[in-house]
Design a protein around this motif. Structure first.
Motif, PDB file in Angstrom:
ATOM      1  N   ILE A  18       0.859  -1.153   0.009  1.00 13.72           N
ATOM      2  CA  ILE A  18      -0.155  -0.038   0.044  1.00 13.72           C
ATOM      3  C   ILE A  18       0.684   1.353   0.072  1.00 13.72           C
ATOM      4  CG2 ILE A  18      -1.697   1.305   1.469  1.00 13.72           C
ATOM      5  CD1 ILE A  18      -2.799  -1.291   2.083  1.00 13.72           C
ATOM      6  N   PHE A  19       1.912   1.401   0.868  1.00 11.53           N
ATOM      7  CA  PHE A  19       2.730   2.511   0.859  1.00 11.53           C
ATOM      8  C   PHE A  19       3.257   2.685  -0.449  1.00 11.53           C
ATOM      9  CE2 PHE A  19       7.281   4.136   0.978  1.00 11.53           C
ATOM     10  CZ  PHE A  19       6.964   5.268   1.841  1.00 11.53           C
ATOM     11  N   ASN A  20       3.814   1.637  -1.140  1.00 15.99           N
ATOM     12  CA  ASN A  20       4.440   1.802  -2.543  1.00 15.99           C
ATOM     13  C   ASN A  20       3.378   2.349  -3.692  1.00 15.99           C
ATOM     14  OD1 ASN A  20       7.007   0.804  -1.696  1.00 15.99           O
ATOM     15  ND2 ASN A  20       6.513  -1.026  -2.419  1.00 15.99           N
ATOM     16  N   ALA A  21       2.109   2.000  -3.568  1.00 20.04           N
ATOM     17  CA  ALA A  21       1.102   2.132  -4.435  1.00 20.04           C
ATOM     18  C   ALA A  21       0.896   3.850  -4.074  1.00 20.04           C
ATOM     19  CB  ALA A  21      -0.078   1.300  -4.258  1.00 20.04           C
ATOM     20  N   LEU A  22       0.918   3.929  -2.922  1.00 17.53           N
ATOM     21  CA  LEU A  22       0.647   5.624  -2.316  1.00 17.53           C
ATOM     22  C   LEU A  22       1.759   6.360  -2.873  1.00 17.53           C
ATOM     23  CD1 LEU A  22      -0.507   5.457   1.497  1.00 17.53           C
ATOM     24  CD2 LEU A  22      -1.486   6.586  -0.506  1.00 17.53           C
ATOM     25  N   THR A  23       2.858   6.018  -2.985  1.00 18.42           N
ATOM     26  CA  THR A  23       4.094   6.889  -3.263  1.00 18.42           C
ATOM     27  C   THR A  23       4.469   6.598  -4.632  1.00 18.42           C
ATOM     28  OG1 THR A  23       5.486   5.401  -2.174  1.00 18.42           O
ATOM     29  CG2 THR A  23       4.918   7.136  -0.761  1.00 18.42           C
ATOM     30  N   GLU A 244      -1.248  -2.465  -8.650  1.00 14.08           N
ATOM     31  CA  GLU A 244      -1.000  -2.613 -10.263  1.00 14.08           C
ATOM     32  C   GLU A 244      -1.326  -1.359 -10.801  1.00 14.08           C
ATOM     33  OE1 GLU A 244      -3.726  -5.941 -10.733  1.00 14.08           O
ATOM     34  OE2 GLU A 244      -2.229  -7.344  -9.967  1.00 14.08           O
ATOM     35  N   LEU A 245      -2.493  -0.843 -10.470  1.00 17.36           N
ATOM     36  CA  LEU A 245      -2.995   0.723 -11.198  1.00 17.36           C
ATOM     37  C   LEU A 245      -1.897   1.812 -10.754  1.00 17.36           C
ATOM     38  CD1 LEU A 245      -6.688   0.838  -9.760  1.00 17.36           C
ATOM     39  CD2 LEU A 245      -5.572   0.334 -12.256  1.00 17.36           C
ATOM     40  N   ALA A 246      -1.279   1.777  -9.769  1.00 12.91           N
ATOM     41  CA  ALA A 246      -0.041   2.713  -9.811  1.00 12.91           C
ATOM     42  C   ALA A 246       1.176   2.588 -10.788  1.00 12.91           C
ATOM     43  CB  ALA A 246       0.726   2.659  -8.342  1.00 12.91           C
ATOM     44  N   GLY A 247       1.056   1.377 -11.505  1.00 17.68           N
ATOM     45  CA  GLY A 247       2.186   1.300 -12.212  1.00 17.68           C
ATOM     46  C   GLY A 247       1.680   1.628 -13.802  1.00 17.68           C
ATOM     47  N   LEU A 248       0.397   2.067 -13.725  1.00 25.82           N
ATOM     48  CA  LEU A 248      -0.071   2.361 -15.213  1.00 25.82           C
ATOM     49  C   LEU A 248      -0.041   3.998 -15.240  1.00 25.82           C
ATOM     50  CD1 LEU A 248      -3.544   0.390 -15.139  1.00 25.82           C
ATOM     51  CD2 LEU A 248      -1.324  -0.244 -16.288  1.00 25.82           C
ATOM     52  N   ARG A 257     -10.453   2.170 -14.134  1.00 28.43           N
ATOM     53  CA  ARG A 257     -11.495   2.684 -12.950  1.00 28.43           C
ATOM     54  C   ARG A 257     -12.935   2.575 -13.451  1.00 28.43           C
ATOM     55  NH1 ARG A 257      -7.234   5.848 -10.853  1.00 28.43           N
ATOM     56  NH2 ARG A 257      -6.116   4.871  -9.460  1.00 28.43           N
ATOM     57  N   ARG A 258     -12.914   3.527 -14.658  1.00 27.11           N
ATOM     58  CA  ARG A 258     -14.185   3.833 -15.120  1.00 27.11           C
ATOM     59  C   ARG A 258     -15.199   2.346 -15.554  1.00 27.11           C
ATOM     60  NH1 ARG A 258     -11.864   8.426 -17.370  1.00 27.11           N
ATOM     61  NH2 ARG A 258     -11.328   7.266 -19.097  1.00 27.11           N
TER      62      ARG A 258
END
Length: 364
Positions: A18-23, A244-248, A257-258
């Motif tokens: 979660i931290f990695n995705a946040l940042t 996964e979304l943070a990598g896009l 998301r839509r």
């Protein structure tokens, strides 16, 4: 130092993911074994604010800068941490340095990700963490009471504080957190002075499966019931999906998301909730160079808010010219705002309000 929110929980609950995705980084090692994180990782996270693009369009600003909240990814805690088990005192000292706590609670099933207690049980897992925090606080308060007893023998003025410290100890022994004391009470003052872990505000982060099942929904409900009883709040998200979304790219993530019917990112909700938990609010500045959201503690007066921009502005503060965000959007230009009489001139005693759009006047 900016206010910070510590991400805590048992090992292997998804804190580092979660931290990695946040940042949007790989700063924290996310691995399938306890204590993959040893030293805390720190990251600044933008707080979503739909007002910024609106102001940017109105003033044709070159860029927008959101307010940020600081997150600290802290090593996993196990039973006995207050007595030195696992990373013990190091873990507790890292929490002590933060201003609020986001406790990640595992609500997902994964045979290949070990759970230190065998299987997910949110209420049990929360209790493990909270008991260790309370035990650490009891140890702290014992030392504080012993010291106050010695000092109160020669200084009668300390007797009231000693009595308050003893009441805090009794409160902790009953299994109740220190943050339950009223903000203006002597007990609260003692708890804050002692840097008690349970004096910090807390939110729960329910880390769920990508496709939540009936079982995971039941686990989340258990967290929500506990949080409701404590006056806390719960943010639900899927750490794996958010990573996964943070990598896009942003457009790709928005499209996903839509198509999936996700109206708001769980990470956005977490950042916004942590921002509020830290007692922060936002004032805005708008100009051709940038539109910016400035975080300040609630109750901040105008000169100190000006100091967030630059210390010279606080020292030379003359007045603050303020327009509410709603009026700014309604009248659109400064000329129209002045004509409508919605531009206020506020002095040193003015307490900043959420969404104030400000131009500070100052002497150099």
């Amino acid at each position: 130092m900016p206010l910070s929110c510590g991400i805590v929980g048992l090992p292997n609950v998804g804190k580092s993911t979660i931290f990695n995705a946040l940042t949007r980084s790989a700063a924290a090692l996310a691995a399938n074994y306890p204590f993959a994180t040893i030293e805390p990782n720190v990251g600044e996270v933008g707080v979503p604010d739909p007002r910024l693009p609106v102001l940017q369009e109105l003033v044709r600003a070159a860029r927008l800068v959101p307010a940020t909240v600081r997150f600290v990814d802290i090593a996993g805690l196990v039973r006995g941490a207050s007595a030195g088990e696992g990373l013990g005192n190091a873990f507790l000292s890292h929490i002590r340095e933060t201003d609020a706590i986001a406790m990640v609670v595992r609500c997902f099933e994964a045979a290949d990700v070990v759970h230190v207690e065998g299987e997910p049980d949110p209420v049990r897992d929360i209790e493990i963490v909270e008991i260790e925090l309370a035990l650490a606080d009891l140890s702290t308060m014992k030392r504080r009471v012993d010291r106050l007893e010695r000092e109160a023998r020669s200084d009668a003025r300390l007797r009231a504080k000693l009595a308050a410290a003893q009441r805090v100890s009794v409160h902790l022994e009953a299994g109740r957190p220190a943050h339950e004391f009223d903000a203006g009470s002597l007990e609260h003052e003692v708890a804050v002075e002692a840097f008690l872990l349970t004096a910090k505000s807390m939110l729960y982060v329910a880390n769920v499966d990508e496709a939540p099942s009936g079982a995971s929904t039941t686990l989340v409900r258990a967290i929500e019931q506990r949080a409701s009883a404590q006056g806390s709040c719960v943010v639900q998200l899927c750490g794996k999906l958010e990573a996964e979304l943070a990598g896009l790219s942003e457009s790709e993530a928005d499209e996903f998301r839509r198509s999936s019917g996700i109206t708001r990112s769980g990470l956005d909700e977490l950042a916004a909730t942590a921002y509020d938990l830290l007692g922060l609010m936002t004032f805005l500045t708008a100009g051709e160079k940038e539109v910016r959201a400035w975080p300040i503690p609630k109750g901040t007066r105008a000169p100190q808010a000006a100091g967030r921009i630059h210390s010279d502005i606080e020292r030379g503060f003359i007045r603050a010219e303020i327009v509410s965000y709603d009026d700014y959007v309604k009248y659109r230009t400064m000329e129209a705002m002045r004509a409508a009489g919605v531009v206020r001139s506020e002095g040193r005693e003015y307490v900043m309000q959420e969404g104030d759009v400000v131009n500070f006047r100052f002497n150099i």
